[in-house]
Design a protein around this motif. Structure first.
Motif, PDB file in Angstrom:
ATOM      1  N   ALA A   5      46.869  74.910   9.958  1.00 11.58           N
ATOM      2  CA  ALA A   5      45.770  74.130   9.384  1.00 11.58           C
ATOM      3  C   ALA A   5      46.251  73.158   8.312  1.00 11.58           C
ATOM      4  O   ALA A   5      45.476  72.312   7.864  1.00 11.58           O
ATOM      5  CB  ALA A   5      44.717  75.071   8.795  1.00 11.58           C
ATOM      6  N   ASP A   6      47.495  73.305   7.858  1.00 15.48           N
ATOM      7  CA  ASP A   6      47.969  72.481   6.750  1.00 15.48           C
ATOM      8  C   ASP A   6      49.461  72.178   6.902  1.00 15.48           C
ATOM      9  O   ASP A   6      50.306  73.027   6.606  1.00 15.48           O
ATOM     10  CB  ASP A   6      47.704  73.223   5.428  1.00 15.48           C
ATOM     11  CG  ASP A   6      48.004  72.360   4.211  1.00 15.48           C
ATOM     12  OD1 ASP A   6      48.859  71.455   4.319  1.00 15.48           O
ATOM     13  OD2 ASP A   6      47.394  72.602   3.163  1.00 15.48           O
TER      14      ASP A   6
ATOM     15  N   ILE B 167      51.626  72.832   3.779  1.00 13.29           N
ATOM     16  CA  ILE B 167      51.915  74.252   3.557  1.00 13.29           C
ATOM     17  C   ILE B 167      52.947  74.717   4.586  1.00 13.29           C
ATOM     18  O   ILE B 167      53.909  75.411   4.260  1.00 13.29           O
ATOM     19  CB  ILE B 167      50.616  75.094   3.663  1.00 13.29           C
ATOM     20  CG1 ILE B 167      49.745  74.875   2.423  1.00 13.29           C
ATOM     21  CG2 ILE B 167      50.920  76.573   3.831  1.00 13.29           C
ATOM     22  CD1 ILE B 167      50.249  75.532   1.147  1.00 13.29           C
ATOM     23  N   ARG B 168      52.754  74.301   5.827  1.00 14.92           N
ATOM     24  CA  ARG B 168      53.667  74.738   6.904  1.00 14.92           C
ATOM     25  C   ARG B 168      55.114  74.393   6.562  1.00 14.92           C
ATOM     26  O   ARG B 168      56.000  75.238   6.646  1.00 14.92           O
ATOM     27  CB  ARG B 168      53.252  74.079   8.213  1.00 14.92           C
ATOM     28  CG  ARG B 168      54.105  74.507   9.402  1.00 14.92           C
ATOM     29  CD  ARG B 168      53.526  73.937  10.675  1.00 14.92           C
ATOM     30  NE  ARG B 168      54.280  74.271  11.853  1.00 14.92           N
ATOM     31  CZ  ARG B 168      53.870  73.987  13.093  1.00 14.92           C
ATOM     32  NH1 ARG B 168      52.705  73.391  13.277  1.00 14.92           N
ATOM     33  NH2 ARG B 168      54.615  74.315  14.129  1.00 14.92           N
TER      34      ARG B 168
ATOM     35  N   THR C 124      53.197  71.193  -4.482  1.00 19.92           N
ATOM     36  CA  THR C 124      53.192  72.079  -3.307  1.00 19.92           C
ATOM     37  C   THR C 124      53.815  73.420  -3.655  1.00 19.92           C
ATOM     38  O   THR C 124      53.306  74.481  -3.297  1.00 19.92           O
ATOM     39  CB  THR C 124      53.956  71.427  -2.137  1.00 19.92           C
ATOM     40  OG1 THR C 124      53.399  70.151  -1.883  1.00 19.92           O
ATOM     41  CG2 THR C 124      53.876  72.265  -0.882  1.00 19.92           C
TER      42      THR C 124
ATOM     43  N   ARG D 139      51.506  75.447  -5.677  1.00 24.16           N
ATOM     44  CA  ARG D 139      50.396  75.926  -4.840  1.00 24.16           C
ATOM     45  C   ARG D 139      50.840  77.143  -4.023  1.00 24.16           C
ATOM     46  O   ARG D 139      50.136  78.151  -3.940  1.00 24.16           O
ATOM     47  CB  ARG D 139      49.948  74.791  -3.912  1.00 24.16           C
ATOM     48  CG  ARG D 139      48.676  75.087  -3.194  1.00 24.16           C
ATOM     49  CD  ARG D 139      48.179  73.863  -2.442  1.00 24.16           C
ATOM     50  NE  ARG D 139      47.377  74.263  -1.302  1.00 24.16           N
ATOM     51  CZ  ARG D 139      47.264  73.577  -0.189  1.00 24.16           C
ATOM     52  NH1 ARG D 139      47.899  72.422  -0.054  1.00 24.16           N
ATOM     53  NH2 ARG D 139      46.518  74.017   0.802  1.00 24.16           N
TER      54      ARG D 139
END
Ligand SMILES: N[C@@H](CCC(=O)N[C@@H](CS)C(=O)NCC(=O)O)C(=O)O
Length: 111
Positions: free
Chosen positions: A55-56, A59-60, A5, A8
């Motif tokens: 949306a993720d 990621i949030r 993560t 990314r």
């Protein structure tokens, strides 16, 4: 946060001169704070990448830890964390944001 993560997120923030992690999309923000930063960026006429954190969930939560900042929006310029809505608005009002863009070699109109 897993290394995957973190890698990314690093790839995202370094993938464009300006990256905005926000709720919703610039054309349809889903939070007033995100909408305010979109307005600032659009006022400067700069192009930017946006990431819809709604949306993720990875990621949030990952971006919060990556930036050590608990809320959205979050703005990055040239891979460096700038701040959230309050900071960006203050920087825009004081002229500091225009200076940051100029110092970063990012063109746009002077708002
Ligand atoms: N004062 C903050 C306001 C931003 C804020 O409070 N964001 C909240 C509501 S949109 C948030 O992101 N909460 C964490 C979450 O929803 O994951 C700023 O300057 O950006």
């Amino acid at each position: 946060m897993s290394e995957k993560t973190s890698d990314r997120i690093k790839g995202i923030v370094e993938g464009a001169d300006i990256v905005l992690f926000m709720k919703g999309a610039p054309a349809a923000p889903q939070c007033g704070f995100s909408a305010a930063v979109v307005k600032v960026l659009d006022g400067f006429g700069v192009t930017y990448e946006s990431v819809n954190v709604l949306a993720d969930p990875f990621i949030r939560e990952g971006v919060k830890e990556f930036s050590n900042w608990p809320t959205f929006p979050q703005l990055y310029v040239k891979g460096e964390f700038v701040g959230g809505c309050d900071i960006v608005r203050e920087m825009a009002a004081s002229g500091e944001f225009a200076k940051l863009l100029a110092d970063s070699g990012i063109g746009g109109v002077s708002a």
